[in-house]
Design an enzyme around this catalytic site. Sequence first.
Site, PDB file in Angstrom:
ATOM      1  N   ASP A 235       4.630  -6.370  -8.805  1.00 54.43           N
ATOM      2  CA  ASP A 235       5.723  -6.130  -8.057  1.00 54.43           C
ATOM      3  C   ASP A 235       6.342  -7.453  -7.335  1.00 54.43           C
ATOM      4  OD1 ASP A 235       3.655  -6.552  -6.346  1.00 54.43           O
ATOM      5  OD2 ASP A 235       4.390  -5.170  -4.647  1.00 54.43           O
TER       6      ASP A 235
ATOM      7  N   GLU B  79       1.314  -4.941  -3.986  1.00 59.28           N
ATOM      8  CA  GLU B  79       1.023  -5.884  -3.226  1.00 59.28           C
ATOM      9  C   GLU B  79       1.912  -6.176  -2.204  1.00 59.28           C
ATOM     10  OE1 GLU B  79      -0.114  -9.663  -1.576  1.00 59.28           O
ATOM     11  OE2 GLU B  79       1.668  -9.103  -2.438  1.00 59.28           O
TER      12      GLU B  79
END
Length: 455
Positions: free
Chosen positions: A88, A153
């Site tokens: 991400d 994250e």
Amino acid sequence: MNDPLAFAAEQRGRFYRELDEFLRIPSVSAKSEHNRDTRRAADWVRDQLTGAGLKAEVFDTPGHPVVLGEWRGAGRDAPTILIYGHYDVQPPEPLELWDSPPFEPDIRDGRIYARGSADDKGQLFLHIKALEAHLTTRGRLPVNVVVLAEGEEEVGSPNLVPFVREHRDRLAADTVVISDSAMFAPGLPSLLFSLRGLAYFEIHASGPSSDLHSGAYGGAILNPANALARVIGDLHDDNGRITIPGFYDDIIEPSRETLEGIRALRFDADEYAREVGVTPSGGERDYSALERMWTRPTCDVNGLLSGYTGEGAKTVLPARAMAKVSFRLVPGQTPERVREQLERHLARVAPAGMELTLIELHGGRPWRASLDGPVFEAASRALERSFGTRPVLTGEGGSIPIVVELEEMLGANTLLVGFALPGANMHAPNEWFATDCFERGIDTLIHLYDELAGS
Ligand code: BES
Ligand code: MN
Ligand code: MN
């Protein structure tokens, strides 16, 4: 061909094309409008891992998917490493400040410009290609490998701890390896001895039941914007120290060796000023810039909201004010304890008639490396083989909260070896990853797996 390095050199063109494909997926975890894209990125990572010769699977979570790859052919006597990374990325805004679109990678001046090129898609990709180079040329890896790639994250990994707990047996490893950080300088690689933790809050101040005419009511009303500004202004004293009682009490100071190591590093203040546009003048007066960034905690306002901020003037007393305030933590401190301390502090300093509410957004504990043991030595050799110089030990001001959780749940130590360069614009417009680090990074990891086999 049975030389993984020669394979990587020969396949470089394809590696660049594949990275381009990966970086084109706008896998922004913070925005639900990108949920299809994070899913696509997870599938892409799985297919890459499968293509490299691992067994790989995508797992759904209540949030973004987790990708798990495995290769366990090295035998029971060989160590197992767990490679962690995240697919991400941060939102790319403000878009108008990018010189080329964030999700249309552009290579210029030896840099790959794109959101996620450095943090962390580009670095996760290095591992996939190093694994592929070994497996394709030799048919095996020198170590057993588990790859754990998450898609949350950048939003605090809310679903990864439950995932790791549930799959603890499959994730068992001797060493966790992460490439999600930076080198100390161009040509000078580093291994991390620490990461800071994080405690992130919103402070809400609420006053009158609605916005009011600032003339008709001004003077009699306690303005939430004024009051909140004062509260956050008072969080530091004139020496840059944080004023919350007890805030520094639990800190476990770095070792003498660590502090000497930091002092021996050359910090180029001019280069720093060129990079960020200002000199490093914030923080606690009695510490060097590197110490302030790596070994000391911080308290920073990350956002402010109140009143009228549009064009021109509007005479109004805002009914509410809000500040986003985050703390970077160092060993000894915990997000829970800082929350208690901040709560007590706010209750004490809130002016009469003003309610201050605290909302916790997310947090993570700080991490300090166990520097002894063969793993650091193995990594130093790997870096020396590809960069021609041994790495320096550095701290890091950023946070990767899952590191401490992984170590505790798996009983493993972590090696943080990153290939971004200072000034890579992580989280900012024009994020980039140096092509030289891309190429040497793959070579380093090819060496690293070999070196870890003997450690
Ligand atoms: N890769 C970064 C952490 C980092 C930044 C390491 C710079 C080394 C150098 C990571 O993706 C990150 O941005 N972490 C967040 C924490 C999180 C809970 C949102 C951070 O540090 O703000
Ligand atoms: Mn990252
Ligand atoms: Mn990040």
